[in-house]
Write a protein that holds these residues in place. Sequence first.
Motif, short mmCIF file in Angstrom:
data_model
loop_
_atom_site.label_atom_id
_atom_site.label_comp_id
_atom_site.label_asym_id
_atom_site.label_seq_id
_atom_site.Cartn_x
_atom_site.Cartn_y
_atom_site.Cartn_z
N ALA A 153 16.46 35.21 46.58
CA ALA A 153 15.93 34.30 47.59
C ALA A 153 15.76 32.95 46.90
O ALA A 153 15.30 32.90 45.77
CB ALA A 153 14.59 34.81 48.10
N ALA A 154 16.14 31.87 47.58
CA ALA A 154 16.07 30.56 46.94
C ALA A 154 15.66 29.50 47.95
O ALA A 154 15.79 29.69 49.16
CB ALA A 154 17.43 30.20 46.33
N GLY A 155 15.17 28.38 47.43
CA GLY A 155 14.83 27.24 48.28
C GLY A 155 16.02 26.29 48.32
O GLY A 155 16.64 26.04 47.29
N TYR B 127 5.71 27.39 43.58
CA TYR B 127 6.92 26.73 44.05
C TYR B 127 6.95 25.34 43.41
O TYR B 127 5.94 24.85 42.88
CB TYR B 127 6.92 26.64 45.59
CG TYR B 127 7.03 28.00 46.26
CD1 TYR B 127 8.17 28.78 46.10
CD2 TYR B 127 6.00 28.50 47.05
CE1 TYR B 127 8.29 30.02 46.70
CE2 TYR B 127 6.11 29.74 47.66
CZ TYR B 127 7.25 30.50 47.49
OH TYR B 127 7.35 31.73 48.07
N GLU B 128 8.08 24.70 43.47
CA GLU B 128 8.26 23.43 42.77
C GLU B 128 7.47 22.31 43.47
O GLU B 128 7.13 22.41 44.64
CB GLU B 128 9.75 23.05 42.74
CG GLU B 128 10.62 24.07 42.02
CD GLU B 128 10.78 25.38 42.77
OE1 GLU B 128 10.79 25.37 44.02
OE2 GLU B 128 10.86 26.44 42.11
N VAL C 259 17.06 26.17 44.44
CA VAL C 259 16.17 26.46 43.31
C VAL C 259 15.57 27.85 43.48
O VAL C 259 15.33 28.31 44.59
CB VAL C 259 14.99 25.45 43.21
CG1 VAL C 259 15.48 24.10 42.72
CG2 VAL C 259 14.24 25.31 44.54
N GLY C 260 15.31 28.49 42.34
CA GLY C 260 14.70 29.82 42.38
C GLY C 260 14.14 30.21 41.03
O GLY C 260 14.30 29.48 40.04
N MET C 261 13.50 31.37 41.00
CA MET C 261 12.75 31.81 39.81
C MET C 261 13.37 33.02 39.13
O MET C 261 12.69 33.73 38.40
CB MET C 261 11.31 32.16 40.23
CG MET C 261 10.58 31.08 41.00
SD MET C 261 8.99 31.68 41.58
CE MET C 261 8.57 30.41 42.78
N THR D 127 15.97 30.92 51.79
CA THR D 127 14.88 31.43 52.64
C THR D 127 14.02 30.30 53.18
O THR D 127 13.20 30.51 54.08
CB THR D 127 14.00 32.40 51.84
OG1 THR D 127 13.65 31.78 50.61
CG2 THR D 127 14.73 33.71 51.57
N ASN D 128 14.17 29.12 52.62
CA ASN D 128 13.35 27.97 53.05
C ASN D 128 14.00 26.69 52.53
O ASN D 128 14.80 26.75 51.59
CB ASN D 128 11.94 28.09 52.43
CG ASN D 128 11.98 28.28 50.92
OD1 ASN D 128 12.24 29.38 50.42
ND2 ASN D 128 11.77 27.20 50.20
N LEU E 141 5.36 25.00 51.82
CA LEU E 141 6.10 26.27 51.78
C LEU E 141 5.14 27.44 51.90
O LEU E 141 4.05 27.38 51.36
CB LEU E 141 6.80 26.44 50.43
CG LEU E 141 7.79 25.40 49.98
CD1 LEU E 141 8.56 25.92 48.78
CD2 LEU E 141 8.74 25.10 51.10
N1 HPA Z 1 11.55 27.83 45.07
C1 HPA Z 1 11.63 28.77 44.12
N2 HPA Z 1 11.88 30.05 44.38
C2 HPA Z 1 12.08 30.39 45.66
C3 HPA Z 1 12.00 29.46 46.71
C4 HPA Z 1 11.73 28.10 46.39
O1 HPA Z 1 11.65 27.22 47.26
N3 HPA Z 1 12.23 30.15 47.87
C5 HPA Z 1 12.45 31.44 47.52
N4 HPA Z 1 12.35 31.60 46.19
#
Ligand code: HPA
Length: 278
Positions: free
Chosen positions: A114-116, A193-194, A210-212, A235-236, A246
């Motif tokens: 999942a990433a932003g 989150y960032e 971006v993601g972790m 995901t966002n 967020l």
């Molecule tokens: N940033 C980092 N990790 C994430 C994000 C995000 O916006 N959304 C889902 N994982």
Amino acid sequence: MEYTLEYFQKSADYIRKIVPWTPEIAIVLGSALGPFANSIEDPIAIDYADIPNFLVSTVVGHAGKLIFGTVAGRRVVCMSGRFHSYEGYDFEQLVIPVRLFKLLGVKATILTNAAGAVNAEYRPGDVMIVSDHIKMTGPSPLRGKNIDEFGPRFFDVTRMYTPELRKLAWDCAEGSPLTLHEGVYMFFTGPQYETPAEIRAARILGADAVGMSTVTEALTAAHCGMPLLCLSVMTNMAAGVLEQPLTTEEVFETAKAIEGPFSDYLTKIVSRIGEVAL
Ligand code: HPA
């Protein structure tokens, strides 16, 4: 802690006693992307906690099981729940899953996360085929004494996200209701989150999302010459792109909304992966 080949072999020996066949493809399911695991036929599920020298998943929404079985006629091992540096693990520990896959005989790995979305043209629910990554924080997971049986001390990463698999991912998108992109994933350590400023910086540096997670596994795969595909679910919109803050609910809701098409898409990739990688 200094890792040895024997350290990783201990986990593989345990698995081989339970699973009498060789998995061809490993699939790592990211936050909220776990439901794909339900589609695995003849599953053999092994709790992470039972595997010697493995790690345990502490994240809500991560099942914490390795699931072996069949998808689209292919033998797979699926990690439902992965490990992150923000859980307190050292970067060096994050090589463990991909090294286990390698020792088990896996021929290709698919990572999902999942990433932003940093790229303003992307929308929540879109999927990005990762073409490359930026990791500027934290040490390399390959730091420490090199284990030559896995790969060389210094190694090339220009083909880390295997071009042939990326092409296959595009081919498999045809007929899917998902919107696909191809772009660069930037790693942040989390768990916060960032900041909006970090996201603006990420955009200037060339990041699309971006993601972790993911980058440690990708580097481990590159080190041991494992073909790799990575799919990021947006995901966002990343911090500061929209007015509202967020929320984790948003991350899970978006992932849930595309769960069906995303599982179908992954299944299609697995069914055709033999064309390029096995
Ligand atoms: N940033 C980092 N990790 C994430 C994000 C995000 O916006 N959304 C889902 N994982």
